[in-house]
Motif scaffolding. Structure first.
Motif, PDB file in Angstrom:
ATOM      1  N   MET A  76      15.870 -23.694   4.378  1.00 46.42           N
ATOM      2  CA  MET A  76      16.764 -24.807   4.126  1.00 46.42           C
ATOM      3  C   MET A  76      17.816 -25.012   5.186  1.00 46.42           C
ATOM      4  SD  MET A  76      16.951 -24.151   0.085  1.00 46.42           S
ATOM      5  CE  MET A  76      18.262 -25.127  -0.363  1.00 46.42           C
ATOM      6  N   GLY A  77      18.274 -24.128   5.998  1.00 47.26           N
ATOM      7  CA  GLY A  77      19.195 -24.324   6.825  1.00 47.26           C
ATOM      8  C   GLY A  77      18.658 -24.867   8.165  1.00 47.26           C
ATOM      9  N   GLY A  78      17.419 -24.946   8.354  1.00 48.50           N
ATOM     10  CA  GLY A  78      16.598 -25.260   9.619  1.00 48.50           C
ATOM     11  C   GLY A  78      16.268 -24.385  10.417  1.00 48.50           C
ATOM     12  N   ASN A  79      16.359 -23.060   9.985  1.00 52.26           N
ATOM     13  CA  ASN A  79      16.103 -21.813  10.745  1.00 52.26           C
ATOM     14  C   ASN A  79      14.659 -21.306  10.738  1.00 52.26           C
ATOM     15  OD1 ASN A  79      18.844 -21.187  11.730  1.00 52.26           O
ATOM     16  ND2 ASN A  79      19.216 -20.780   9.411  1.00 52.26           N
ATOM     17  N   ARG A  80      14.103 -21.031  11.476  1.00 47.64           N
ATOM     18  CA  ARG A  80      12.529 -20.698  11.483  1.00 47.64           C
ATOM     19  C   ARG A  80      12.574 -19.155  10.984  1.00 47.64           C
ATOM     20  NH1 ARG A  80       8.683 -23.828  11.431  1.00 47.64           N
ATOM     21  NH2 ARG A  80       7.246 -22.745  12.805  1.00 47.64           N
ATOM     22  N   VAL A  81      11.503 -18.989  10.171  1.00 42.68           N
ATOM     23  CA  VAL A  81      11.441 -17.921   9.358  1.00 42.68           C
ATOM     24  C   VAL A  81       9.928 -17.537   9.245  1.00 42.68           C
ATOM     25  CG1 VAL A  81      13.625 -17.624   8.080  1.00 42.68           C
ATOM     26  CG2 VAL A  81      11.520 -18.558   7.133  1.00 42.68           C
ATOM     27  N   THR A  82       9.538 -16.517   8.988  1.00 35.50           N
ATOM     28  CA  THR A  82       8.188 -16.108   8.957  1.00 35.50           C
ATOM     29  C   THR A  82       8.160 -15.270   7.397  1.00 35.50           C
ATOM     30  OG1 THR A  82       7.749 -15.638  11.072  1.00 35.50           O
ATOM     31  CG2 THR A  82       6.297 -14.686   9.548  1.00 35.50           C
ATOM     32  N   VAL A  83       7.107 -15.756   6.669  1.00 38.15           N
ATOM     33  CA  VAL A  83       6.911 -15.173   5.325  1.00 38.15           C
ATOM     34  C   VAL A  83       5.634 -14.394   5.355  1.00 38.15           C
ATOM     35  CG1 VAL A  83       6.767 -15.553   3.057  1.00 38.15           C
ATOM     36  CG2 VAL A  83       8.150 -17.148   4.047  1.00 38.15           C
ATOM     37  N   ILE A  84       5.689 -13.061   5.163  1.00 36.54           N
ATOM     38  CA  ILE A  84       4.686 -12.071   5.388  1.00 36.54           C
ATOM     39  C   ILE A  84       4.454 -11.864   3.868  1.00 36.54           C
ATOM     40  CG2 ILE A  84       3.900  -9.706   5.839  1.00 36.54           C
ATOM     41  CD1 ILE A  84       6.178  -9.844   7.665  1.00 36.54           C
ATOM     42  N   THR A  85       3.014 -12.138   3.381  1.00 36.20           N
ATOM     43  CA  THR A  85       2.676 -11.963   1.978  1.00 36.20           C
ATOM     44  C   THR A  85       1.644 -10.667   2.140  1.00 36.20           C
ATOM     45  OG1 THR A  85       2.656 -14.030   1.333  1.00 36.20           O
ATOM     46  CG2 THR A  85       1.322 -12.569  -0.067  1.00 36.20           C
ATOM     47  N   THR A  86       2.223  -9.316   1.434  1.00 34.10           N
ATOM     48  CA  THR A  86       1.439  -8.209   1.566  1.00 34.10           C
ATOM     49  C   THR A  86       1.374  -7.551   0.175  1.00 34.10           C
ATOM     50  OG1 THR A  86       1.347  -6.302   2.672  1.00 34.10           O
ATOM     51  CG2 THR A  86       3.368  -6.929   1.993  1.00 34.10           C
ATOM     52  N   GLU A  87       0.285  -6.701   0.036  1.00 32.50           N
ATOM     53  CA  GLU A  87      -0.110  -5.880  -1.227  1.00 32.50           C
ATOM     54  C   GLU A  87      -0.010  -4.367  -0.995  1.00 32.50           C
ATOM     55  OE1 GLU A  87      -2.891  -5.613  -5.315  1.00 32.50           O
ATOM     56  OE2 GLU A  87      -3.162  -7.155  -3.753  1.00 32.50           O
ATOM     57  N   PRO A  88       1.096  -3.836  -0.493  1.00 31.23           N
ATOM     58  CA  PRO A  88       0.897  -2.295  -0.380  1.00 31.23           C
ATOM     59  C   PRO A  88       0.440  -1.603  -1.453  1.00 31.23           C
ATOM     60  CG  PRO A  88       3.263  -2.981  -0.757  1.00 31.23           C
ATOM     61  CD  PRO A  88       2.394  -4.114  -0.764  1.00 31.23           C
ATOM     62  N   ILE A  89      -0.333  -0.498  -1.191  1.00 28.86           N
ATOM     63  CA  ILE A  89      -0.569   0.239  -2.391  1.00 28.86           C
ATOM     64  C   ILE A  89       0.287   1.003  -3.357  1.00 28.86           C
ATOM     65  CG2 ILE A  89      -2.746   0.997  -0.945  1.00 28.86           C
ATOM     66  CD1 ILE A  89      -1.254   3.893  -0.570  1.00 28.86           C
ATOM     67  N   ASP A  90       1.651   1.179  -2.988  1.00 31.66           N
ATOM     68  CA  ASP A  90       2.810   1.347  -3.717  1.00 31.66           C
ATOM     69  C   ASP A  90       3.815   1.009  -3.206  1.00 31.66           C
ATOM     70  OD1 ASP A  90       3.035   3.292  -1.766  1.00 31.66           O
ATOM     71  OD2 ASP A  90       2.105   4.987  -3.058  1.00 31.66           O
ATOM     72  N   GLN A  91       4.947   1.436  -3.714  1.00 25.78           N
ATOM     73  CA  GLN A  91       6.183   1.235  -3.138  1.00 25.78           C
ATOM     74  C   GLN A  91       6.557   1.730  -1.927  1.00 25.78           C
ATOM     75  OE1 GLN A  91       9.723   0.009  -5.284  1.00 25.78           O
ATOM     76  NE2 GLN A  91       8.228  -1.491  -6.111  1.00 25.78           N
ATOM     77  N   GLY A  92       6.293   3.033  -1.730  1.00 26.78           N
ATOM     78  CA  GLY A  92       6.237   3.777  -0.499  1.00 26.78           C
ATOM     79  C   GLY A  92       5.600   3.013   0.622  1.00 26.78           C
ATOM     80  N   GLY A  93       4.362   2.278   0.399  1.00 23.56           N
ATOM     81  CA  GLY A  93       3.923   1.421   1.370  1.00 23.56           C
ATOM     82  C   GLY A  93       4.643   0.321   1.829  1.00 23.56           C
ATOM     83  N   LEU A  94       5.244  -0.301   0.637  1.00 23.04           N
ATOM     84  CA  LEU A  94       6.458  -1.307   1.162  1.00 23.04           C
ATOM     85  C   LEU A  94       7.711  -0.986   1.898  1.00 23.04           C
ATOM     86  CD1 LEU A  94       7.367  -4.243   0.476  1.00 23.04           C
ATOM     87  CD2 LEU A  94       8.400  -3.152  -1.720  1.00 23.04           C
ATOM     88  N   VAL A  95       7.961   0.470   1.801  1.00 23.77           N
ATOM     89  CA  VAL A  95       9.126   0.980   2.319  1.00 23.77           C
ATOM     90  C   VAL A  95       8.283   1.196   4.017  1.00 23.77           C
ATOM     91  CG1 VAL A  95      10.558   3.022   3.030  1.00 23.77           C
ATOM     92  CG2 VAL A  95      10.244   1.774   0.536  1.00 23.77           C
ATOM     93  N   GLY A  96       7.074   1.345   4.177  1.00 23.86           N
ATOM     94  CA  GLY A  96       6.489   1.571   5.466  1.00 23.86           C
ATOM     95  C   GLY A  96       6.755   0.267   6.221  1.00 23.86           C
ATOM     96  N   VAL A  97       6.377  -0.774   5.407  1.00 20.39           N
ATOM     97  CA  VAL A  97       6.314  -1.994   6.203  1.00 20.39           C
ATOM     98  C   VAL A  97       7.727  -2.401   6.540  1.00 20.39           C
ATOM     99  CG1 VAL A  97       6.047  -4.581   5.768  1.00 20.39           C
ATOM    100  CG2 VAL A  97       4.218  -2.896   5.066  1.00 20.39           C
TER     101      VAL A  97
END
Length: 92
Positions: free
Chosen positions: A43-64
């Motif tokens: 909304m501020g005009g800044n370029r961003v990237t959205v990564i959609t991921t399904e880690p095997i658990d919350q530990g996998g999310l922390v790894g990303v």
């Protein structure tokens, strides 16, 4: 009929969208185990990237998140999303 919301569990897969500063090439999808990588303008005009991921658990999310940190990429937000909603409709 009303559906019961599934309780979040640290040891079960969930779909997350990670919004990062800047544009990340789609070639990083395998590196992050991403279902999709989409460059957008916030909304501020800044370029961003959205990564959609399904880690095997919350530990996998922390790894990303740790990989992003090691690459020096600022994380803007992390959001758990409904896995039953199509990817294009999640950001609306």
């Amino acid at each position: 009929m009303k559906h019961a919301k599934q309780k979040l569990n640290m040891y079960e897969p969930s779909v997350f969208q990670i919004c990062i500063q800047g544009v990340l090439e789609a070639s990083f999808a395998d590196y992050f185990g991403a279902q999709s990588i989409a460059a957008e303008t916030d909304m501020g005009g800044n370029r961003v990237t959205v990564i959609t991921t399904e880690p095997i658990d919350q530990g996998g999310l922390v790894g990303v998140i740790n990989h992003l940190n090691m690459l020096g990429i600022p994380v803007i937000s992390i959001c758990k999303v409904d896995p039953n909603v199509k990817t294009a409709d999640r950001r609306k």
